[in-house]
Design a protein around this motif. Structure first.
Motif, PDB file in Angstrom:
ATOM      1  N   GLU A   1      -0.394   4.230  -2.143  1.00 55.23           N
ATOM      2  CA  GLU A   1      -1.618   4.814  -1.587  1.00 55.23           C
ATOM      3  C   GLU A   1      -1.276   5.719  -0.386  1.00 55.23           C
TER       4      GLU A   1
ATOM      5  N   LYS B   1      -9.882   3.704   5.549  1.00 51.40           N
ATOM      6  CA  LYS B   1     -10.432   3.638   4.194  1.00 51.40           C
ATOM      7  C   LYS B   1     -11.943   3.440   4.179  1.00 51.40           C
TER       8      LYS B   1
ATOM      9  N   ASP C   1       0.519   8.880  -1.622  1.00 51.41           N
ATOM     10  CA  ASP C   1      -0.405   9.864  -2.197  1.00 51.41           C
ATOM     11  C   ASP C   1      -1.175  10.614  -1.108  1.00 51.41           C
TER      12      ASP C   1
ATOM     13  N   GLU D   1     -12.133   4.750  -1.191  1.00 50.85           N
ATOM     14  CA  GLU D   1     -10.878   5.508  -1.169  1.00 50.85           C
ATOM     15  C   GLU D   1     -10.291   5.644   0.232  1.00 50.85           C
TER      16      GLU D   1
ATOM     17  N   GLN E   1       0.818  -1.224   0.000  1.00 51.40           N
ATOM     18  CA  GLN E   1       0.000   0.000   0.000  1.00 51.40           C
ATOM     19  C   GLN E   1       0.850   1.273   0.000  1.00 51.40           C
TER      20      GLN E   1
END
Ligand SMILES: CC(C)(COP(=O)(O)OP(=O)(O)OC[C@H]1O[C@@H](n2cnc3c(N)ncnc32)[C@H](O)[C@@H]1OP(=O)(O)O)[C@@H](O)C(=O)NCCC(=O)NCCS
Length: 179
Positions: free
Chosen positions: A19, A70, A22, A74, A16
């Protein structure tokens, strides 16, 4: 709004990393970017401290715990906890640090930050730590009030360098054991 049943809060894995990268960059920029800090200071900080390399290394360090919050669609937020020598201050092995606690802007004020805080406390208790602590920018009044409401009290100060700006963080802590 998001239903509690649609939310997961799990320790992040190496898979991850993108993710996490970001959401880390996005939430840091939206929390502390212009006009609160200059574009150049924020970019310098992000490019030096929030990289895929650093996050990947941290995800393989057993003293560091990343949790991703989460929904089915998203990432909503994340939490970074440090123990032992990975803490940003040398407080020994009996404490746990909340280094980062972030909810994406459009999901703030819906008790999601509280979920992250509860996870930090839960892990601290599980690891039998004496207290959970964090450093919060003295100008981040909103977060200071959020921590105070959960029982954190100031106990010291330290320096935080954002690009070329030397900032003061208030160190706050919450006891996890009766003294
Ligand atoms: C700080 C942050 C994590 C809080 O998360 P949040 O989801 O917005 O907060 P919550 O909705 O979970 O609030 C939890 C409780 O704190 C209270 N609270 C939240 N912000 C508050 C404020 N500014 N003043 C007083 N109380 C506050 C809420 O009313 C709620 O109380 P309740 O349990 O009695 O209902 C989130 O706003 C955030 O990501 N901010 C930007 C990044 C940041 O500053 N991180 C901290 C860096 S040190």
């Amino acid at each position: 709004m998001i239903k509690a049943t649609e939310i997961s809060l799990l320790r992040a894995t190496l898979q991850q990393r993108k993710e996490l990268y970001d959401i880390s960059r996005q939430t840091f920029y939206e929390s502390f970017g212009p006009p609160v800090n200059t574009e150049s200071n924020i970019q310098k900080y992000i490019n030096e401290h929030i990289t895929l390399n650093i996050i990947s290394t941290e995800l393989t360090n057993s003293d560091i715990y990343y949790f991703l919050l989460k929904s089915e669609k998203e990432a909503l937020g994340y939490l970074k906890l440090n123990t032992n020598a990975s803490q940003t201050e040398d407080l020994g092995e009996s404490t746990i640090e909340i280094e980062r606690i972030y909810i994406r802007k459009q999901y703030q004020n819906h008790n999601l930050g509280k979920l992250l805080l509860e996870k930090a406390i839960e892990l601290g208790v599980q690891l039998k730590k004496r207290f959970v602590w964090l450093g919060v920018w003295e100008k981040n009044i909103r977060a200071i009030n959020f921590y105070k409401k959960s029982g954190f009290i100031p106990f010291d100060k330290h320096t935080f360098i954002l690009g070329d700006d030397v900032q003061t963080d208030i160190m706050m802590k919450l006891n996890l054991q009766r003294d």
